[in-house]
Every structure is written in structure tokens, then in C-alpha cells.
Design a protein around this motif. Structure first.
Motif, PDB file in Angstrom:
ATOM      1  N   GLY A 308       0.838  -1.191   0.000  1.00 41.77           N
ATOM      2  CA  GLY A 308       0.000   0.000   0.000  1.00 41.77           C
ATOM      3  C   GLY A 308       0.868   1.234   0.000  1.00 41.77           C
ATOM      4  N   SER A 309       0.235   2.386  -0.133  1.00 38.79           N
ATOM      5  CA  SER A 309       1.006   3.622  -0.205  1.00 38.79           C
ATOM      6  C   SER A 309       1.672   3.979   1.117  1.00 38.79           C
ATOM      7  CB  SER A 309       0.096   4.770  -0.637  1.00 38.79           C
ATOM      8  OG  SER A 309      -0.962   4.939   0.298  1.00 38.79           O
ATOM      9  N   PHE A 310       1.290   3.332   2.215  1.00 36.59           N
ATOM     10  CA  PHE A 310       1.815   3.662   3.530  1.00 36.59           C
ATOM     11  C   PHE A 310       3.077   2.891   3.886  1.00 36.59           C
ATOM     12  CE2 PHE A 310      -0.827  -0.029   3.963  1.00 36.59           C
ATOM     13  CZ  PHE A 310      -0.196  -0.813   4.900  1.00 36.59           C
ATOM     14  N   PHE A 311       3.426   1.843   3.127  1.00 33.51           N
ATOM     15  CA  PHE A 311       4.485   0.937   3.568  1.00 33.51           C
ATOM     16  C   PHE A 311       5.141   0.256   2.375  1.00 33.51           C
ATOM     17  CE2 PHE A 311       5.618  -3.496   4.600  1.00 33.51           C
ATOM     18  CZ  PHE A 311       6.591  -3.280   5.562  1.00 33.51           C
ATOM     19  N   SER A 312       6.474   0.106   2.424  1.00 35.47           N
ATOM     20  CA  SER A 312       7.197  -0.721   1.451  1.00 35.47           C
ATOM     21  C   SER A 312       8.457  -1.254   2.110  1.00 35.47           C
ATOM     22  CB  SER A 312       7.530   0.070   0.185  1.00 35.47           C
ATOM     23  OG  SER A 312       8.359   1.161   0.484  1.00 35.47           O
ATOM     24  N   ILE A 313       8.880  -2.410   1.665  1.00 37.79           N
ATOM     25  CA  ILE A 313      10.078  -3.057   2.194  1.00 37.79           C
ATOM     26  C   ILE A 313      10.847  -3.642   1.019  1.00 37.79           C
ATOM     27  CG2 ILE A 313       8.951  -5.291   2.597  1.00 37.79           C
ATOM     28  CD1 ILE A 313      10.674  -5.510   5.165  1.00 37.79           C
ATOM     29  N   ALA A 314      12.160  -3.699   1.135  1.00 40.85           N
ATOM     30  CA  ALA A 314      12.976  -4.143   0.007  1.00 40.85           C
ATOM     31  C   ALA A 314      14.162  -4.957   0.503  1.00 40.85           C
ATOM     32  CB  ALA A 314      13.460  -2.952  -0.792  1.00 40.85           C
ATOM     33  N   ALA A 335       0.314   9.970   7.094  1.00 43.68           N
ATOM     34  CA  ALA A 335      -0.145  11.355   6.947  1.00 43.68           C
ATOM     35  C   ALA A 335       0.834  12.110   6.062  1.00 43.68           C
ATOM     36  CB  ALA A 335      -0.330  11.995   8.315  1.00 43.68           C
ATOM     37  N   CYS A 336       1.431  13.202   6.563  1.00 42.57           N
ATOM     38  CA  CYS A 336       2.364  13.990   5.763  1.00 42.57           C
ATOM     39  C   CYS A 336       3.821  13.639   6.045  1.00 42.57           C
ATOM     40  CB  CYS A 336       2.145  15.480   6.021  1.00 42.57           C
ATOM     41  SG  CYS A 336       2.437  15.973   7.740  1.00 42.57           S
ATOM     42  N   PHE A 337       4.055  12.526   6.769  1.00 46.38           N
ATOM     43  CA  PHE A 337       5.413  12.148   7.132  1.00 46.38           C
ATOM     44  C   PHE A 337       5.874  10.943   6.315  1.00 46.38           C
ATOM     45  CE2 PHE A 337       3.553  14.154  10.857  1.00 46.38           C
ATOM     46  CZ  PHE A 337       4.510  15.106  11.167  1.00 46.38           C
ATOM     47  N   SER A 371       5.829  16.656   4.154  1.00 48.17           N
ATOM     48  CA  SER A 371       5.181  17.310   3.013  1.00 48.17           C
ATOM     49  C   SER A 371       4.287  18.434   3.511  1.00 48.17           C
ATOM     50  CB  SER A 371       4.337  16.290   2.228  1.00 48.17           C
ATOM     51  OG  SER A 371       5.150  15.234   1.756  1.00 48.17           O
ATOM     52  N   LEU A 372       4.473  19.616   2.951  1.00 47.01           N
ATOM     53  CA  LEU A 372       3.689  20.782   3.348  1.00 47.01           C
ATOM     54  C   LEU A 372       2.736  21.183   2.227  1.00 47.01           C
ATOM     55  CD1 LEU A 372       6.526  22.916   4.984  1.00 47.01           C
ATOM     56  CD2 LEU A 372       4.903  21.389   6.115  1.00 47.01           C
TER      57      LEU A 372
END
Length: 372
Positions: A308-314, A335-337, A371-372
Motif C-alpha cells: 500500500g502507499s503507507f508501507f514498502s520493504i525491500a 499522513a504527511c510524514f 510534506s507541506l
């Protein structure tokens, strides 16, 4: 310009690490035979090359298909050659040998601040081209070289050594005793530290994107720094010293003014490709070549899992100038972090003194983007 999770150079993307280190750890000896890691499997020298970059400030703006970025970075490169006999002398003293011949000891460091402006342009649905210009203010460049030192520990510690210290750091001078010998017990007058040189560099990159593929190429850090005059200290010593309070710096005497010099940066070439196998799984390859004071190469392949857009692992694996390597990376978006952490090689072997002893090149990258 290192995207730790996506495994491509990212030369025209704005996703910069706030904090990053590249560390080379090898076992070799001398400047003329730096490709020789072992002689019949024997440990010769510990070679450490540390490249640190701290992003103080960065921001970007977009207009149509064009993107502009601005950064303020502090960068430091430190490399050392520590011969095996230094460790033997410190650990064993005279219990094994009475005489140690220590060759090709060296330390080099270059430190500077850079203001970077970047530009990239989306040419069509597939191609993007970009580049960056670095304006550099040199803070300090120093080198210590000791071609040969002979230590005799059969009685009192006897030293026979020659070497040179070169320092370019604006108005900063080496602290000395009244008769001109280097004295590190004195406080270094950091208020004299200023701009010791000026330079410039450029980056270039191109990327191709399709539904399944990303292919890109980048050339980074093409440039040089011109360093103004500095200090030279020379050692040419033969005699006995007290082993209890021996300070090698006291062997060096300031003798001259170091000439100004032009010092090239260490450019890198990156070429990478990534293929999306499934929506959540991608595979990629990356090749890197670094030129300059200490050159190295690396080829690497990796898999990235993004549920998902909240998490990735490699996970990655590859081969470089120092042997096989395996790494991992983690990326979190809440959120924005955006928090990310990755390493290209995992250190597995350490001496009892916690010194890494497996030959390797690794890049440690960590960052927090808001992100602002």
C-alpha cells in the motif's frame, strides 16, 4: 540523488535523503596497489572511506511539466589507510616482534558546503531529463601521509619515521609549540576557520518510464574545488620516545606554506532499471561506478514489496569491489510524514574491538520528509 527503496538512481526525482553515509571498508595496503585486498589471504591494511552528506534545507516548485529544486548541503569525505602492523604494535607490543615496519599510513579528509539548484523537464509521457548545478564553498581539506615508520620495542620505544601533513582551511593554522612542532594539546582556534576554497560541480540525468518499466542513467559530482594556500608540516624523526605519553603529532614540524591546488571531486555514474511484476512487487537492477581518489564499482539487484502507499520493504544483493553484499530498506508513509531507512550492505563480522573486518562497501541512508 539516492532513492533507497526504488533501486534506481533517481537523478531527476525530488526525493532526497536528509542524512546519508557511504562507507567503504576494505583490507588492502598502499596507494599504488589499492586493488589488492589480500596477499594469499593475509590481512594487510584496514581501509575505510566515509562519505557523509547532511541536507540542511531543501525545497522545490513545479510549473507545468518542469520542476525546480534548491538545496543546502554539508558534505564530508574521510578516507584512511591503517596498516596491519599498527594493530599488531598496539595489541602485542614486544610480545611477538621487537621491530615493526609500518608502511603507507594515510588519512585524507575533504569538507565543504554546497548550494545546489536543480531542474528537470517532462518531455513527453515517457521521458524526463534533468540536471543540477553545485556552488561549493570549501571548509577544510587535510591529508596526513607516512610512507614508512619503523618502531623498535626491544627496549625503550624507538621511532624512525618520515611523513607530511597538508592543511587547507582558510586562515586556520596548525597549533604548534614555540619551536614549531605540532601540538594538538593546544586548542584549535575555530574562529579562524573560514572559506578555504571555492568550486563547482554538475549532475546530469535522464529517465524513461512506461507502465511496467523505469530505466534511468545519471552522472553525479562532475566538478572540482580550488583550495587556497595552507600549512605544511613535515616529520623526519629518529630517536626514542616515552610510550606512556607518546603523541605521533609531535613528530611533525610546520615547515612551509602549502601551495594552492585544484582537487577534483569523486564523480559517480549510475545506471538502473526497474520492472513492475505485480502491482505490489517490483524487481530492479542498479550499476554504479565511482572514480576519484578511491574508485569502486557495484552491481546490484533487488525486490521491492509495496502492499500500500503507507508501507514498502525491500531486499537487495550484489557484488562490488569488496565482494558480495546484501542489504535491506524500509519506507513508511503516515499522513504527511515519510520515514525511510536502508543499508546496501549489512556488517556481520567484527573484531573484539568492534572494528568491522569483513571487506565491504555500504551506504547507510535515513531520512524524514515532511510534506507541506
Amino acid at each position: 540523488l539516492h532513492v533507497p527503496v526504488e533501486f534506481h538512481p533517481g537523478a531527476v526525482h525530488v526525493h532526497h535523503a536528509l542524512f546519508g553515509h557511504a562507507v567503504n571498508i576494505g583490507r588492502r595496503c598502499g596507494h599504488d596497489d589499492h586493488d589488492i585486498l589480500f596477499t594469499h589471504g593475509e590481512f594487510l591494511c584496514l581501509f575505510i572511506d566515509l562519505n557523509a552528506a547532511v541536507n540542511v534545507l531543501s525545497f522545490g516548485t513545479r510549473k507545468d511539466n518542469k520542476f525546480y529544486t534548491f538545496e543546502l548541503n554539508v558534505r564530508s569525505d574521510v578516507s584512511t589507510d591503517i596498516p596491519k602492523d599498527i594493530f599488531s604494535l598496539l595489541k602485542l607490543g614486544g610480545t611477538r616482534d621487537d621491530r615493526y615496519v609500518i608502511k603507507n599510513t594515510a588519512l585524507n579528509t575533504t569538507n565543504y558546503v554546497e548550494l545546489v539548484g536543480g531542474y528537470s523537464n517532462q518531455l513527453d509521457n515517457n521521458w524526463r531529463l534533468g540536471g543540477r548545478v553545485h556552488l561549493i564553498a570549501g571548509i577544510a581539506d587535510a591529508s596526513i601521509t607516512v610512507p614508512e615508520a619503523i618502531a623498535d620495542v626491544s627496549g625503550d620505544l624507538a621511532i624512525d619515521a618520515s611523513g607530511t601533513i597538508n592543511l587547507h582551511a582558510g586562515k586556520l593554522k596548525l597549533p604548534t609549540t614555540p619551536d614549531g612542532y605540532v601540538d594538538l594539546d593546544k586548542d584549535i582556534k575555530l574562529n579562524q576557520l573560514g572559506i578555504g576554497g571555492f568550486g563547482a560541480a554538475a549532475d546530469f540525468g535522464a529517465a524513461y518510464r512506461s507502465d511496467k518499466w523505469i530505466v534511468d542513467l545519471s552522472v553525479l559530482d562532475l566538478g572540482a574545488i580550488y583550495w587556497s594556500q595552507g600549512n605544511v608540516a613535515e616529520a623526519n624523526y629518529s630517536g626514542t620516545v616515552s610510550i606512556d605519553d607518546f603523541d605521533p603529532a609531535t613528530l611533525f614540524k610546520v615547515t612551509d606554506t602549502a601551495d594552492s591546488k585544484m582537487l577534483g571531486l569523486s564523480p559517480r555514474i549510475n545506471a538502473g532499471a526497474r520492472y513492475r511484476i505485480f502491482p505490489a512487487l517490483s524487481a530492479g537492477v542498479l550499476g554504479t561506478v565511482r572514480a576519484g581518489r578511491y574508485s569502486w564499482y557495484e552491481t546490484r539487484a533487488g525486490l521491492t514489496y509495496t502492499p500500500g502507499s503507507f508501507f514498502s520493504i525491500a531486499a537487495t544483493g550484489g557484488v562490488n569491489s569488496y565482494g558480495p553484499c546484501f542489504g535491506a530498506a524500509l519506507n513508511l508513509n503516515v499522513a504527511c510524514f515519510n520515514l525511510y531507512l536502508g543499508t546496501d550492505s549489512i556488517m556481520t563480522s567484527f573484531s573484539p574491538q568492534l572494528i568491522p573486518i569483513n571487506k565491504m562497501h555500504t551506504r547507510l541512508t535515513a531520512g524524514l520528509v515532511v510534506s507541506l
